[in-house]
Design an enzyme around this catalytic site. Structure first.
Site, mmCIF file in Angstrom:
data_model
loop_
_atom_site.group_PDB
_atom_site.id
_atom_site.type_symbol
_atom_site.label_atom_id
_atom_site.label_comp_id
_atom_site.label_asym_id
_atom_site.label_seq_id
_atom_site.Cartn_x
_atom_site.Cartn_y
_atom_site.Cartn_z
ATOM 1 N N HIS A 186 43.107 42.347 44.794
ATOM 2 C CA HIS A 186 42.206 42.046 45.919
ATOM 3 C C HIS A 186 41.773 40.590 45.785
ATOM 4 O O HIS A 186 41.052 40.240 44.847
ATOM 5 C CB HIS A 186 40.999 42.990 45.901
ATOM 6 C CG HIS A 186 41.375 44.416 46.106
ATOM 7 N ND1 HIS A 186 40.715 45.466 45.498
ATOM 8 C CD2 HIS A 186 42.350 44.983 46.871
ATOM 9 C CE1 HIS A 186 41.255 46.611 45.873
ATOM 10 N NE2 HIS A 186 42.250 46.338 46.705
ATOM 11 N N GLU A 222 38.287 39.084 44.857
ATOM 12 C CA GLU A 222 37.736 39.414 43.544
ATOM 13 C C GLU A 222 38.159 38.334 42.548
ATOM 14 O O GLU A 222 38.963 38.550 41.644
ATOM 15 C CB GLU A 222 38.186 40.817 43.144
ATOM 16 C CG GLU A 222 37.635 41.874 44.106
ATOM 17 C CD GLU A 222 38.307 43.240 43.990
ATOM 18 O OE1 GLU A 222 39.073 43.459 43.040
ATOM 19 O OE2 GLU A 222 38.065 44.079 44.879
ATOM 20 N N GLU A 226 36.603 46.788 36.271
ATOM 21 C CA GLU A 226 35.792 46.234 37.352
ATOM 22 C C GLU A 226 34.690 45.362 36.773
ATOM 23 O O GLU A 226 33.980 45.758 35.840
ATOM 24 C CB GLU A 226 35.157 47.357 38.183
ATOM 25 C CG GLU A 226 36.155 48.295 38.854
ATOM 26 C CD GLU A 226 36.743 47.748 40.149
ATOM 27 O OE1 GLU A 226 36.338 46.637 40.559
ATOM 28 O OE2 GLU A 226 37.605 48.423 40.734
ATOM 29 N N HIS A 282 39.843 43.870 38.315
ATOM 30 C CA HIS A 282 39.220 43.783 39.642
ATOM 31 C C HIS A 282 37.773 43.319 39.544
ATOM 32 O O HIS A 282 37.255 43.046 38.470
ATOM 33 C CB HIS A 282 39.243 45.164 40.314
ATOM 34 C CG HIS A 282 40.576 45.612 40.803
ATOM 35 N ND1 HIS A 282 40.941 45.593 42.128
ATOM 36 C CD2 HIS A 282 41.642 46.104 40.125
ATOM 37 C CE1 HIS A 282 42.173 46.064 42.257
ATOM 38 N NE2 HIS A 282 42.623 46.372 41.047
#
Length: 517
Positions: free
Chosen positions: A250, A253, A434, A355
């Site tokens: 993504h 990010e 994350e 991410h």
């Protein structure tokens, strides 16, 4: 007898005040908004003319902007948006200061003539319409008076006046000097910086005194994006296990590529005169590592949040799970197709997909829970990995994260997610890491938040965790009997805000909640 003298002084004083205010009022204070740098994203809606104070030393204005959407995503039926980055250029301030800009701090100097301070109220008017509006409360916008070059990474700060009110994201910035200020949802990692990272890796590998040379390092392109950019992969190591670490599926990010930079610099001895530390040497004897620093360079250049130039959310492109939507394909997701093809050639014993998360103010990991591969072996490996990473870096924690699916049926709907697909395809431990856009609650730092330096450090600290994991990734039997209680898997929750808080809708694998769409 002194009255004419005092009258003259009074007249001169009034004349001085008149001239000073006239000079200040006639100063041309200008503000210009642009998102022309690569990865920039903003649409200027309006800006008011600077309103000059009665004293003539300060001015204020309002700038209203919109976040621009990604290309429409056919699979998810949404045009994602949330990431933004833009530059403000101020000119015409009459009194420069050495203090730079401040997030809401306004001071005046009685001796200065001209407009000294320009206070700008920034308004993101369509903040309610982004992919994750629940993420705005608690968010603080990042800003810097420096450049976007690596040497200025530490100059990024958080604007503590940031608020989300009535569907609008606002913050106030006091500009005290002429020149540039960059504002971003999170600091950009530009494509130029990406190219420099690849060039630095290539140079380090070729350097005659570089210690990494004995571990057969290579830099190769696995394929090209739809806009003709390379999908580069750095591989290194002489070990029997194969590990894949990929970043920034993504594009918004950006912390993911800072992570990659930290990891690669340590692996190759960059910044250490080409020398490798003992922990790096160990994992290079244990693994063959494949590192993809940026999975979505097109989306990164375009300033997208989640998609490439065709509108493909790459983390939903790893398998065909809908009859009417084939994935991956060279027409829509050639980046995923190229990486997965190479992975099929090399095999995979460990997979990490890096991410960033908009909503949760924590570093956390998500796995392949409830998919066919999930069982005692993968569950214990999952728990042990997080525990080892916690010991290496205190930003990591295991209690807060994405709640796992409630059933195997729910999980199987997401076999197009990279971690699920790779874990099951190769019967290996696969994880999604994350990092927060917000400050990190495990080690809060309101002024800097979770910043580029911390993302790079998290990448560097992956080395020790890979070393800890090596004996167990392909071990047989109940190897987990060696683990302690703190190494156990913990079912994560996203209920972190206050006692009794419950999310409105469960969000799996960073999906947009149904009511958001």
């Amino acid at each position: 007898s002194f009255s004419p003298f005092f009258a003259t002084l009074q007249l001169l004083s009034l004349l001085y005040l008149f001239l000073r205010n006239t000079m200040a009022s006639s100063s041309t204070v200008k503000i210009s908004i642009t998102a022309s740098h690569d990865g920039g994203n903003i649409q200027l809606i309006s800006q008011s003319d600077p309103e000059i104070s009665s004293g003539g030393r300060t001015a204020k204005c309002t700038v209203t902007v919109h976040v621009k959407p990604d290309v429409y995503t056919e699979l998810e039926k949404i045009a994602h948006m949330q990431y933004f980055s833009f530059r403000t250029f101020v000119s015409g301030l009459g009194a420069n200061s050495n203090n730079g800009n401040s997030g809401g701090n306004e001071e005046e100097d009685e001796d200065d003539v001209g407009i000294k301070l320009l206070t700008v109220q920034y308004v993101v008017a369509n903040a309610h319409a982004v992919s994750y509006p629940e993420a705005w409360p608690g968010t603080t916008i990042c800003y810097t008076n420096g450049s976007l070059e690596p040497c200025d990474d530490d100059m990024w700060r958080r604007n503590l006046t940031t608020k989300y009110v009535d569907g609008k994201l606002t913050w106030s910035q006091v500009h005290t000097t002429n020149g540039s200020t960059f504002f971003s949802y999170w600091p950009p990692y530009t494509y130029n910086r990406h190219l420099k990272l690849i060039a630095d890796c290539t140079s380090q590998i070729a350097a005659p005194k570089s210690a990494c040379g004995e571990y057969n390092p290579t830099v190769e392109s696995l394929g090209q994006t739809l806009e003709g950019r390379e999908v580069e992969c750095i591989s290194i190591g002489n070990g029997e296990l194969t590990a894949w670490i990929q970043h920034r599926q993504h594009p918004g990010e950006t912390m993911a590529e800072f992570f990659a930079e930290g990891f690669l610099h340590r692996l190759l001895g960059m910044g250490a005169d080409g020398e490798l530390d003992d922990s790096v040497k160990k994992i290079l004897d244990q693994y063959r590592l494949y590192i993809v620093p940026c999975m979505c360079p097109d989306g990164a250049v375009l300033g997208h949040l989640r998609t490439n130039s065709a509108g493909a959310n790459q983390n939903r492109e790893w398998a065909t799970v809908h009859d009417d939507y084939e994935a991956p394909t060279k027409e829509r997701s050639p980046e995923v197709l190229a990486v997965l093809s190479k992975m099929d050639q090399t095999g995979c014993d460990f997979f990490l997909d890096v991410h960033g998360d908009e909503e949760l103010p924590y570093v956390f990991l998500s796995g392949a829970e409830k998919t066919p591969v999930w069982g005692e072996r993968i569950e214990h490996l999952h728990g042990y990995f997080i525990a080892c990473y916690q010991r290496a870096n205190s930003d990591v924690q295991k209690a807060i994260g994405y709640p796992p699916p409630e059933s195997e049926e729910d999980a199987n709907k997401y076999m197009n997610v990279a971690t699920n697909q790779v874990s099951n395809r190769f019967n290996c431990l696969g994880l999604t890491l994350e990092m927060p856009y917000k400050d990190c609650e495990t080690n809060p730092d309101p002024n800097k938040g979770f910043c580029p330096g911390r993302a790079k450090q998290l990448g560097r600290d992956l080395v020790e965790t890979l070393d800890d994991m090596h004996p167990y990734l392909r071990a047989e039997g109940e190897f987990w009997s060696d683990f302690s209680d703190e190494d156990k898997y913990v079912v994560p929750t996203d209920n972190f805000k206050e006692e009794g808080f419950v999310m409105l809708k469960k969000r799996l694998y960073s999906d947009v909640r149904p009511h958001d769409v």
